[in-house]
Design an enzyme around this catalytic site. Structure first.
Site, PDB file in Angstrom:
ATOM      1  N   CYS A  41      -1.215  12.737  -2.233  1.00 44.86           N
ATOM      2  CA  CYS A  41      -0.276  13.140  -1.431  1.00 44.86           C
ATOM      3  C   CYS A  41      -0.685  15.119  -1.201  1.00 44.86           C
ATOM      4  CB  CYS A  41       1.161  14.156  -2.027  1.00 44.86           C
ATOM      5  SG  CYS A  41       2.545  14.679  -1.295  1.00 44.86           S
ATOM      6  N   CYS A  43       3.788  15.665 -10.784  1.00 43.27           N
ATOM      7  CA  CYS A  43       3.556  15.090 -10.247  1.00 43.27           C
ATOM      8  C   CYS A  43       2.283  13.955 -10.159  1.00 43.27           C
ATOM      9  CB  CYS A  43       4.483  14.837  -8.884  1.00 43.27           C
ATOM     10  SG  CYS A  43       3.888  13.568  -8.296  1.00 43.27           S
ATOM     11  N   GLU A  64       0.770   2.572  -5.084  1.00 42.69           N
ATOM     12  CA  GLU A  64       1.618   1.895  -6.451  1.00 42.69           C
ATOM     13  C   GLU A  64       2.706   1.715  -5.629  1.00 42.69           C
ATOM     14  OE1 GLU A  64      -0.432   4.936  -9.619  1.00 42.69           O
ATOM     15  OE2 GLU A  64       1.870   4.108  -9.973  1.00 42.69           O
TER      16      GLU A  64
END
Ligand code: SAH
Ligand code: SF4
Length: 402
Positions: free
Chosen positions: A130, A137, A104
């Protein structure tokens, strides 16, 4: 862990043209008997022109254009979806890569006000997924997919430039921030190549002061940046000043504890003369107490630093929500009282999940309800142990310490 990559998708073996600097392009052209000035022409076409392939660049001889299109991809990312929020002031793009991974980027428009010129800031991704796994997150929940190629980082920027060019108000890209998906300092070679391209007057030509790279605290990466000298503003995601809590909120704290991170950042500020921007996501009842504010003030007192308080964006699958605004203001006042410059960042694009990773997470599919419930319970248990001061015994996330 949710799948980021569709294993059925093929990966185009051609590299992205925007990932080549002028010297590499000149060498490629020289091998084919083409003059060196074509490299500049190609960079111009890539960064300023409307062409969607080398064949569309009318000034290129057609055999050369065909050879270029055979050897390279003109763009390595496609815009699969564009979602607008904040009355069109926030544009979130979902990009698909050639192996099916999704990433994104978010373009934020800030109108001119009170003597400040309008800003147009693009937030880009450096990895698909990640490995760090911060539990608040959405990207962290996805897990690690892979590092992005230099061209895949740069082509997010080129996509935004194309959209800006289509506007009638002459808007130009003023800032690029590496605050999208991924940990930039775990893909540092490619991030540095991308920054060089963003800086290069022959390509984007954006000044170092207008580029920010944000890290969750990869200490060897920070030290490497210090040795290189100032290339951009360094932002460090702190989220907690106490190790036990940071072990949970930023799991690589188990490898590089907060004092080491701040020490490395301080050395960076001293060597470069540029202040560090610390990010602190405010999570209600977790990291927003007076004790946390005092710990943070003690950690940063006297430093060349600035703290950005960010109300936590609502993400699925966590037991947490943002701190209430009066709590954030009280936290900010305590830092100010200790002489630490602080700002409260307004969230952008909440209704489209502007915390990067959310759109990709939604596309990856909803995990089973019992798994989500177990995750929430685990986070509640981990954070309450941390709030009692107990360090985490969980391992350092895989792939963090390479
Ligand atoms: N991996 C890097 C850069 C990408 S994240 C880093 O962590 O610094 C960019 C910033 O957004 C980080 O400070 C991150 O902690 C923050 N962030 C992630 N999820 C968030 C959420 N749900 N609400 C508010 N901030 C969030
Ligand atoms: Fe990775 Fe940054 Fe998200 Fe943590 S906040 S999981 S480091 S992208």
């Amino acid at each position: 862990m949710l799948p980021v990559i569709d294993p059925k998708a093929s990966r185009d073996p051609r590299s992205g043209l925007s990932g080549l600097d002028r010297r590499a392009l000149e060498a490629w052209l020289a091998d084919r008997g083409a003059p060196g000035f074509r490299a500049r022409q190609l960079h111009d076409a890539l960064w300023r022109g409307p062409a969607a392939s080398a064949t569309e660049v009318t000034t290129l001889p057609s055999p050369l254009a065909a050879a270029l299109d055979d050897a390279f991809r003109w763009s390595t990312v496609t815009e699969e979806a564009l979602v607008l929020a904040d009355g069109g002031q926030t544009e979130k793009a979902l990009h698909r890569l050639s192996d099916g991974s999704t990433i994104e980027s978010v373009l934020m428009h800030y109108p001119a006000r009170a003597g400040r010129r309008a800003r147009h800031t693009l937030c880009i991704s450096s990895q698909a997924g990640c490995a760090v796994g911060c539990p608040f997150c959405a990207t962290g929940e996805l897990g690690f997919g892979r590092d992005l190629e230099t061209a895949e980082i740069l082509d997010q920027v080129r996509g935004a430039l194309t959209r800006l060019r289509a506007r009638e108000d002459g808007a130009r890209l003023t800032n690029v921030v590496f605050m999208g998906m991924g940990e930039p300092l775990l893909n540092l070679d490619r991030v540095l190549e991308a920054v060089e391209a963003l800086n290069d007057p022959g390509r984007l030509g954006l000044g170092a002061r207008h580029i920010t790279v944000s890290t969750s605290g990869v200490v060897p990466g920070i030290r490497r940046l210090t040795a290189l000298g100032p290339q951009f503003t360094l932002a460090v995601s702190l989220h907690a000043a106490r190790d036990a809590l940071r072990d949970v909120l930023v799991p690589l704290n188990r490898r590089w504890p907060v004092a080491e991170v701040v020490e490395a950042a301080r050395a960076h500020a001293a060597a470069t003369g540029r202040r560090i921007s610390y990010e602190y996501t405010m999570i209600g009842g977790v990291n927003d107490t007076d004790v946390d504010a005092e710990a943070l003030a003690t950690l940063l007192r006297g430093d060349l630093a600035h703290v950005n308080l960010i109300p936590m964006n609502p993400v699925a699958h966590t037991p947490w929500t943002a701190s209430a605004m009066p709590v954030i203001e009280r936290f900010a006042a305590r830092l100010e009282g200790a002489g630490i410059p602080v700002t409260i960042r307004r969230n952008r694009g909440q209704e489209i999940g502007a915390a990067c990773g959310q759109l990709a997470a939604e596309r990856a599919g909803e995990p089973a309800a019992p798994a989500v419930a177990r995750r929430r319970e685990r986070l509640v248990a981990q954070s309450s142990r941390a709030l009692r001061g107990q360090r985490s015994e969980d391992p350092v996330p895989a792939g963090v310490d390479s």
